[in-house]
Each structure stands twice: as structure tokens, then as C-alpha cells.
Design an enzyme around this catalytic site. Structure first.
Site, PDB file in Angstrom:
ATOM      1  N   LYS A  13       0.831  -1.213   0.000  1.00  0.00           N
ATOM      2  CA  LYS A  13       0.000   0.000   0.000  1.00  0.00           C
ATOM      3  C   LYS A  13       0.864   1.261   0.000  1.00  0.00           C
ATOM      4  O   LYS A  13       0.609   2.181  -0.763  1.00  0.00           O
ATOM      5  CB  LYS A  13      -0.937   0.022   1.219  1.00  0.00           C
ATOM      6  CG  LYS A  13      -1.995  -1.069   1.208  1.00  0.00           C
ATOM      7  CD  LYS A  13      -3.061  -0.843   2.274  1.00  0.00           C
ATOM      8  CE  LYS A  13      -2.540  -0.876   3.686  1.00  0.00           C
ATOM      9  NZ  LYS A  13      -2.061  -2.202   4.136  1.00  0.00           N
ATOM     10  N   ARG A  86      -9.892   0.730   8.672  1.00  0.00           N
ATOM     11  CA  ARG A  86      -9.510  -0.661   8.896  1.00  0.00           C
ATOM     12  C   ARG A  86     -10.588  -1.444   9.630  1.00  0.00           C
ATOM     13  O   ARG A  86     -10.401  -2.623   9.894  1.00  0.00           O
ATOM     14  CB  ARG A  86      -8.243  -0.695   9.738  1.00  0.00           C
ATOM     15  CG  ARG A  86      -6.978  -1.064   8.962  1.00  0.00           C
ATOM     16  CD  ARG A  86      -5.837  -0.860   9.909  1.00  0.00           C
ATOM     17  NE  ARG A  86      -4.644  -1.544   9.650  1.00  0.00           N
ATOM     18  CZ  ARG A  86      -3.506  -0.963   9.235  1.00  0.00           C
ATOM     19  NH1 ARG A  86      -3.505   0.302   8.899  1.00  0.00           N
ATOM     20  NH2 ARG A  86      -2.407  -1.657   9.150  1.00  0.00           N
ATOM     21  N   ARG A 125      11.267  -6.732   5.177  1.00  0.00           N
ATOM     22  CA  ARG A 125      11.203  -5.301   4.857  1.00  0.00           C
ATOM     23  C   ARG A 125      12.139  -4.501   5.766  1.00  0.00           C
ATOM     24  O   ARG A 125      12.236  -4.764   6.964  1.00  0.00           O
ATOM     25  CB  ARG A 125       9.758  -4.827   5.045  1.00  0.00           C
ATOM     26  CG  ARG A 125       9.580  -3.349   4.831  1.00  0.00           C
ATOM     27  CD  ARG A 125       8.151  -2.988   4.586  1.00  0.00           C
ATOM     28  NE  ARG A 125       7.321  -3.084   5.797  1.00  0.00           N
ATOM     29  CZ  ARG A 125       6.047  -2.718   5.833  1.00  0.00           C
ATOM     30  NH1 ARG A 125       5.440  -2.281   4.737  1.00  0.00           N
ATOM     31  NH2 ARG A 125       5.353  -2.825   6.941  1.00  0.00           N
ATOM     32  N   ARG A 158      11.014  -2.389  11.162  1.00  0.00           N
ATOM     33  CA  ARG A 158       9.948  -1.909  12.047  1.00  0.00           C
ATOM     34  C   ARG A 158       9.679  -2.985  13.099  1.00  0.00           C
ATOM     35  O   ARG A 158       9.663  -4.164  12.783  1.00  0.00           O
ATOM     36  CB  ARG A 158       8.675  -1.651  11.232  1.00  0.00           C
ATOM     37  CG  ARG A 158       8.636  -0.266  10.622  1.00  0.00           C
ATOM     38  CD  ARG A 158       7.534  -0.096   9.637  1.00  0.00           C
ATOM     39  NE  ARG A 158       6.242  -0.614  10.065  1.00  0.00           N
ATOM     40  CZ  ARG A 158       5.129  -0.511   9.342  1.00  0.00           C
ATOM     41  NH1 ARG A 158       5.160   0.105   8.178  1.00  0.00           N
ATOM     42  NH2 ARG A 158       4.007  -1.007   9.781  1.00  0.00           N
ATOM     43  N   ARG A 169      -0.793  -9.284  12.965  1.00  0.00           N
ATOM     44  CA  ARG A 169      -1.350  -8.243  12.078  1.00  0.00           C
ATOM     45  C   ARG A 169      -2.223  -8.884  11.005  1.00  0.00           C
ATOM     46  O   ARG A 169      -3.269  -8.345  10.639  1.00  0.00           O
ATOM     47  CB  ARG A 169      -0.208  -7.442  11.441  1.00  0.00           C
ATOM     48  CG  ARG A 169       0.498  -6.548  12.447  1.00  0.00           C
ATOM     49  CD  ARG A 169       1.779  -5.990  11.893  1.00  0.00           C
ATOM     50  NE  ARG A 169       1.541  -5.002  10.852  1.00  0.00           N
ATOM     51  CZ  ARG A 169       2.485  -4.581  10.014  1.00  0.00           C
ATOM     52  NH1 ARG A 169       3.699  -5.087  10.073  1.00  0.00           N
ATOM     53  NH2 ARG A 169       2.203  -3.676   9.111  1.00  0.00           N
TER      54      ARG A 169
HETATM   55  P1  AMP Z   1       0.504   0.315   9.083  1.00  0.00           P
HETATM   56  O1  AMP Z   1       1.778   1.048   8.914  1.00  0.00           O
HETATM   57  O2  AMP Z   1      -0.610   0.858   8.226  1.00  0.00           O
HETATM   58  O3  AMP Z   1       0.667  -1.177   8.909  1.00  0.00           O
HETATM   59  O4  AMP Z   1       0.022   0.547  10.591  1.00  0.00           O
HETATM   60  C1  AMP Z   1       0.838   0.171  11.691  1.00  0.00           C
HETATM   61  C2  AMP Z   1      -0.025  -0.035  12.922  1.00  0.00           C
HETATM   62  O5  AMP Z   1      -0.709   1.185  13.246  1.00  0.00           O
HETATM   63  C3  AMP Z   1      -1.133  -1.073  12.754  1.00  0.00           C
HETATM   64  O6  AMP Z   1      -0.672  -2.401  12.968  1.00  0.00           O
HETATM   65  C4  AMP Z   1      -2.116  -0.616  13.842  1.00  0.00           C
HETATM   66  O7  AMP Z   1      -1.676  -0.975  15.140  1.00  0.00           O
HETATM   67  C5  AMP Z   1      -2.013   0.902  13.748  1.00  0.00           C
HETATM   68  N1  AMP Z   1      -3.013   1.434  12.777  1.00  0.00           N
HETATM   69  C6  AMP Z   1      -2.764   2.021  11.570  1.00  0.00           C
HETATM   70  N2  AMP Z   1      -3.898   2.360  10.961  1.00  0.00           N
HETATM   71  C7  AMP Z   1      -4.905   1.997  11.786  1.00  0.00           C
HETATM   72  C8  AMP Z   1      -6.318   2.067  11.718  1.00  0.00           C
HETATM   73  N3  AMP Z   1      -6.950   2.583  10.633  1.00  0.00           N
HETATM   74  N4  AMP Z   1      -7.033   1.571  12.763  1.00  0.00           N
HETATM   75  C9  AMP Z   1      -6.425   1.066  13.862  1.00  0.00           C
HETATM   76  N5  AMP Z   1      -5.100   0.943  13.984  1.00  0.00           N
HETATM   77  C10 AMP Z   1      -4.326   1.415  12.966  1.00  0.00           C
END
Ligand code: AMP
Length: 217
Positions: A13, A86, A125, A158, A169
Site C-alpha cells: 500500500k 480498517r 522489509r 519496524r 497483524r
Molecule cells: P501500518 O503502517 O498501516 O501497517 O500501521 C501500523 C499499525 O498502526 C497497525 O498495525 C495498527 O496498530 C495501527 N493502525 C494504523 N492504521 C490503523 C487504523 N486505521 N485503525 C487502527 N489501527 C491502525
């Protein structure tokens, strides 16, 4: 134009968003990036989010919705939403907030890919903490190991790309986020399903074709 980019963690993404925003001159609003910035700045919201993020779970809806609705308000005319919504509650609240502003989501780009491909992508990654560039230990290596090509900073993994967290996740994605696609189908949104187990260029080309067609209508 408001585009929502959906897909499991590791579907690409972030990479595809960067390409879409450049081509169509949109703002990139990544909920994960915004949360990481809040954590780095030590804000209250960042502190609230920390434990959820580190375990691979979701940050509570109210925290995310307020944060993203404010970010969309500041972003001007057009944006790509990356990592948000999400959950179905987030999708519903986003629709309400946009309707209040006489705005709407124009299309959903839904990246599709199997869990085993994702697990390999995520655990390999590496990212640059300073400029956000993304690499992979086998498929997208920097010129010098562990050093960012763009800004020379040291690359990091990360904490949520570690194997156990990745598993969680993906579980969270299947339990809570897959339903968001169903929600958008139900309310009649335009959804573009894109095969994300492909070259980065080919995935971008497939997305651009759909968005070009959408803009031509
Ligand atoms: P990402 O970089 O998009 O994978 O987000 C990293 C982490 O941030 C996720 O595993 C969640 O813990 C939190 N997070 C990001 N976006 C959301 C969302 N829309 N709703 C809830 N938690 C989020």
C-alpha cells in the site's frame, strides 16, 4: 478525488500510494505513518497507540477516526487514504464525516495477495527512519547493505515487522479489515480489485489504468 487503498499489511500500500499521489497530485494520508510520527513526537495520542501497534492489534476506533478526519480536513482537495479505514465502524464514521463536508470517496483500490507471500515481504522489509524509503533484504536491496540510497541513514526493521507481530497483524486484518470491503460493496462504492502478487510496476500500471478510466468518466 478521495481514494481509499485497502489491502493486508505488506500488500504494498505504501509503495503504491507514493506512485498514485505523484501521478494524480494527491496528498498521501497513511494512518500508520501519522501514528508513528505521533509516537516519535511523544504525543498523548502516540502514547495511547503504542501498545496496540507493538502487538499487531488495532488502535481504538475513536483515536484513529479523530486523527484521520482532521488529517483529511487539512489535506485539501484530494487524497489517498492508506491504512484507513480498517474496521467497519471507521468506514461508517468516515462516510458520515465526508457527507457532512459534502464530499465522498470516489473509489476503493483493493490490493489482493496471499498471507504466505505477505509474511515473507514483511519480515524482510527494511525502512529508512528519516526519509521513509522502503527496501527488502532480498527483492529490493539498497546499494550498500542497511544504508538508505536516498539519504544515507541506517535502515531499520519496524518492530511490528517481526515474525510474531506479523502473524498477529494478518489475523487482525482477516478478523476486522476484510469486512470493510464488504461494507463498501454494500453501500455501492466503486471497488477496483488489483492482484498485488506482481511486480511493483505492473501493480502500478493496473491501478493507473483503473484510475485513468475513472477520471475519464
Ligand atoms: P501500518 O503502517 O498501516 O501497517 O500501521 C501500523 C499499525 O498502526 C497497525 O498495525 C495498527 O496498530 C495501527 N493502525 C494504523 N492504521 C490503523 C487504523 N486505521 N485503525 C487502527 N489501527 C491502525
Amino acid at each position: 478525488m478521495i481514494i481509499v487503498l485497502l489491502g493486508p499489511p505488506g500488500a504494498g500500500k505504501g509503495t503504491q500510494c507514493k506512485r498514485v499521489i505523484e501521478k494524480y497530485d494527491l496528498a498521501h494520508l497513511s494512518s500508520g505513518d501519522i501514528l508513528r510520527a505521533e509516537r516519535a513526537a511523544g504525543t498523548e495520542r502516540g502514547k495511547k497507540a503504542q501498545a496496540f501497534m507493538d502487538s499487531g492489534g488495532l488502535v481504538p476506533d475513536d483515536v484513529i477516526i479523530d486523527m484521520m478526519v482532521a488529517a483529511i480536513g487539512k489535506a485539501g482537495d484530494g487524497c489517498v487514504l492508506d491504512g484507513f479505514p480498517r474496521t467497519v465502524v471507521q468506514a461508517e464514521e468516515l462516510d458520515k464525516a465526508l457527507t457532512d463536508e459534502n464530499r465522498k470517496i470516489d473509489a476503493i483500490v483493493n490490493l489482493e495477495i496471499d498471507d504466505d507471500v505477505i509474511a515473507n515481504r514483511l519480515t524482510g522489509r527494511r525502512s529508512c527512519p528519516d526519509c521513509g524509503a522502503i527496501y527488502h533484504v532480498t527483492s529490493l536491496r539498497p546499494k550498500v547493505d542497511d544504508v538508505c540510497d536516498k539519504c544515507g541513514s541506517g535502515l531499520v526493521q519496524r518492530s511490528d515487522d517481526k515474525t510474531d507481530v506479523v502473524k498477529n497483524r494478518l489475523k487482525t486484518y482477516h478478523e476486522q479489515t476484510v469486512a470493510v470491503v464488504g461494507y463498501y460493496q454494500q453501500v455501492g462504492k466503486i471497488i477496483f480489485d488489483i492482484d498485488a502478487d506482481n511486480d511493483i510496476e505492473k501493480i502500478s500500471a493496473a491501478i493507473f489504468e483503473k484510475l485513468d478510466n475513472l477520471l475519464a468518466v
